[in-house]
Design a protein around this motif. Structure first.
Motif, PDB file in Angstrom:
ATOM      1  N   ARG A 266      -7.881   1.115   7.347  1.00  0.00           N
ATOM      2  CA  ARG A 266      -9.237   0.558   7.199  1.00  0.00           C
ATOM      3  C   ARG A 266      -9.193  -0.738   6.418  1.00  0.00           C
ATOM      4  NH1 ARG A 266     -11.106   5.569   6.211  1.00  0.00           N
ATOM      5  NH2 ARG A 266     -10.993   5.255   3.969  1.00  0.00           N
ATOM      6  N   TYR A 267      -8.371  -0.776   5.388  1.00  0.00           N
ATOM      7  CA  TYR A 267      -8.290  -1.991   4.561  1.00  0.00           C
ATOM      8  C   TYR A 267      -7.858  -3.177   5.426  1.00  0.00           C
ATOM      9  CZ  TYR A 267      -7.031  -5.348   1.031  1.00  0.00           C
ATOM     10  OH  TYR A 267      -6.963  -6.492   0.292  1.00  0.00           O
TER      11      TYR A 267
ATOM     12  N   ALA B  42       2.214  -0.813   3.963  1.00  0.00           N
ATOM     13  CA  ALA B  42       2.094   0.197   5.013  1.00  0.00           C
ATOM     14  C   ALA B  42       2.870  -0.238   6.250  1.00  0.00           C
ATOM     15  CB  ALA B  42       0.621   0.424   5.379  1.00  0.00           C
ATOM     16  N   VAL B  43       3.433   0.750   6.930  1.00  0.00           N
ATOM     17  CA  VAL B  43       4.166   0.527   8.181  1.00  0.00           C
ATOM     18  C   VAL B  43       3.505   1.381   9.253  1.00  0.00           C
ATOM     19  CG1 VAL B  43       6.394   0.970   9.318  1.00  0.00           C
ATOM     20  CG2 VAL B  43       6.351  -0.055   7.031  1.00  0.00           C
ATOM     21  N   ASP B  44       3.302   0.820  10.437  1.00  0.00           N
ATOM     22  CA  ASP B  44       2.716   1.575  11.553  1.00  0.00           C
ATOM     23  C   ASP B  44       3.657   2.729  11.928  1.00  0.00           C
ATOM     24  OD1 ASP B  44       0.595   0.802  14.123  1.00  0.00           O
ATOM     25  OD2 ASP B  44       2.228   2.225  14.512  1.00  0.00           O
TER      26      ASP B  44
ATOM     27  N   ALA C 210       5.065   8.389  -1.953  1.00  0.00           N
ATOM     28  CA  ALA C 210       5.174   6.928  -1.999  1.00  0.00           C
ATOM     29  C   ALA C 210       5.962   6.508  -3.240  1.00  0.00           C
ATOM     30  CB  ALA C 210       3.774   6.302  -2.009  1.00  0.00           C
ATOM     31  N   ALA C 211       5.728   7.193  -4.360  1.00  0.00           N
ATOM     32  CA  ALA C 211       6.480   6.870  -5.582  1.00  0.00           C
ATOM     33  C   ALA C 211       7.971   7.093  -5.347  1.00  0.00           C
ATOM     34  CB  ALA C 211       5.983   7.728  -6.748  1.00  0.00           C
ATOM     35  N   ALA C 212       8.314   8.149  -4.581  1.00  0.00           N
ATOM     36  CA  ALA C 212       9.735   8.430  -4.290  1.00  0.00           C
ATOM     37  C   ALA C 212      10.353   7.277  -3.501  1.00  0.00           C
ATOM     38  CB  ALA C 212       9.856   9.736  -3.520  1.00  0.00           C
ATOM     39  N   PHE C 213       9.568   6.681  -2.588  1.00  0.00           N
ATOM     40  CA  PHE C 213      10.052   5.528  -1.811  1.00  0.00           C
ATOM     41  C   PHE C 213      10.419   4.380  -2.752  1.00  0.00           C
ATOM     42  CE2 PHE C 213       8.811   1.436   0.150  1.00  0.00           C
ATOM     43  CZ  PHE C 213       9.714   1.378   1.207  1.00  0.00           C
TER      44      PHE C 213
ATOM     45  N   GLY D 175      -0.916   6.147   9.501  1.00  0.00           N
ATOM     46  CA  GLY D 175      -1.035   7.561   9.144  1.00  0.00           C
ATOM     47  C   GLY D 175      -1.833   7.756   7.863  1.00  0.00           C
ATOM     48  N   THR D 176      -2.226   6.658   7.230  1.00  0.00           N
ATOM     49  CA  THR D 176      -3.040   6.721   6.005  1.00  0.00           C
ATOM     50  C   THR D 176      -4.323   5.936   6.279  1.00  0.00           C
ATOM     51  OG1 THR D 176      -1.045   6.795   4.652  1.00  0.00           O
ATOM     52  CG2 THR D 176      -3.080   6.232   3.522  1.00  0.00           C
TER      53      THR D 176
END
Ligand SMILES: CC(C)(COP(=O)(O)OP(=O)(O)OC[C@H]1O[C@@H](n2cnc3c(N)ncnc32)[C@H](O)[C@@H]1OP(=O)(O)O)[C@@H](O)C(=O)NCCC(=O)NCCS
Length: 166
Positions: free
Chosen positions: A30-31, A96-98, A137-140, A24-25
């Motif tokens: 891409r990376y 990242a998670v799919d 993401a920071a909250a995670f 989703g990102t």
């Protein structure tokens, strides 16, 4: 902790299936598809993937050596450290998670795996630091006990002394 049966291993150069990865990102997808192999070859980063039973990549993270300026760390931690200008760290540059596997505990399991791996590396490192891409993401990371670096709320760390070795 993940309930699904994922195996976490170093990314294999021949790993099929990278083209399907969708977190989703787009920048994180891409990376994994286009850049990580070159970074591994050049020793810029190490990459670890969570694989399903069928060998599909469900998530990944990267680690690299880093350093943190001592003044960026809170006073309580600084007091326990030598007065060097900066201290060694391990950076988890990407996580990242799919989308197909989100909300199953895999992100948390990858984070714990990265912490144990960083704590087990036989090279000095005081903290694992992460660069959150945004406030969500920071909250995670805050949810998992990370602390924001004084000058930058999107850079967070966790002291490795508090993590058991694998
Ligand atoms: C952030 C990400 C890695 C989380 O992965 P995930 O597998 O869905 O998360 P998990 O199911 O492991 O969640 C673990 C815990 O974190 C919590 N959590 C997840 N996302 C959260 C958020 N944004 N804020 C606060 N808590 C969060 C969950 O509620 C869960 O809590 P619990 O253990 O108390 O039940 C994933 O959503 C992702 O890949 N996002 C896009 C890329 C990204 O943001 N990467 C982060 C660093 S740049």
């Amino acid at each position: 902790m993940s309930r699904a049966p994922f195996r976490i291993a170093a990314l294999d150069a021949g790993e099929r299936d990278r083209s399907r990865f969708d977190s989703g990102t787009p920048a994180l997808d891409r990376y994994l598809k286009e850049q990580v192999s070159q970074d591994i070859r050049r020793r810029v980063a190490a990459c670890f993937v969570a694989l399903t039973d069928e060998g599909r990549i469900a998530g990944y993270y990267t680690l690299a050596a880093a350093s943190v300026p001592l003044p960026d760390l809170p006073e309580a931690l600084r007091r326990k450290l030598p007065r060097y200008p900066s201290v060694p760290a391990i950076r988890m540059g990407r996580l990242a998670v799919d989308v197909a596997f989100k909300g199953q505990g895999l992100g948390g399991a990858l984070l714990v795996n990265a912490l144990h791996r960083a704590a087990g590396i036989e090279v000095g490192a005081v903290v694992l630091i992460v660069d959150a891409k945004d406030e969500q993401a920071a909250a995670f990371y805050l949810h998992h006990g990370f602390i924001a670096i004084t000058a930058s709320p999107l850079t967070l760390f966790l002291p490795l002394a508090s993590v058991s070795r694998p």
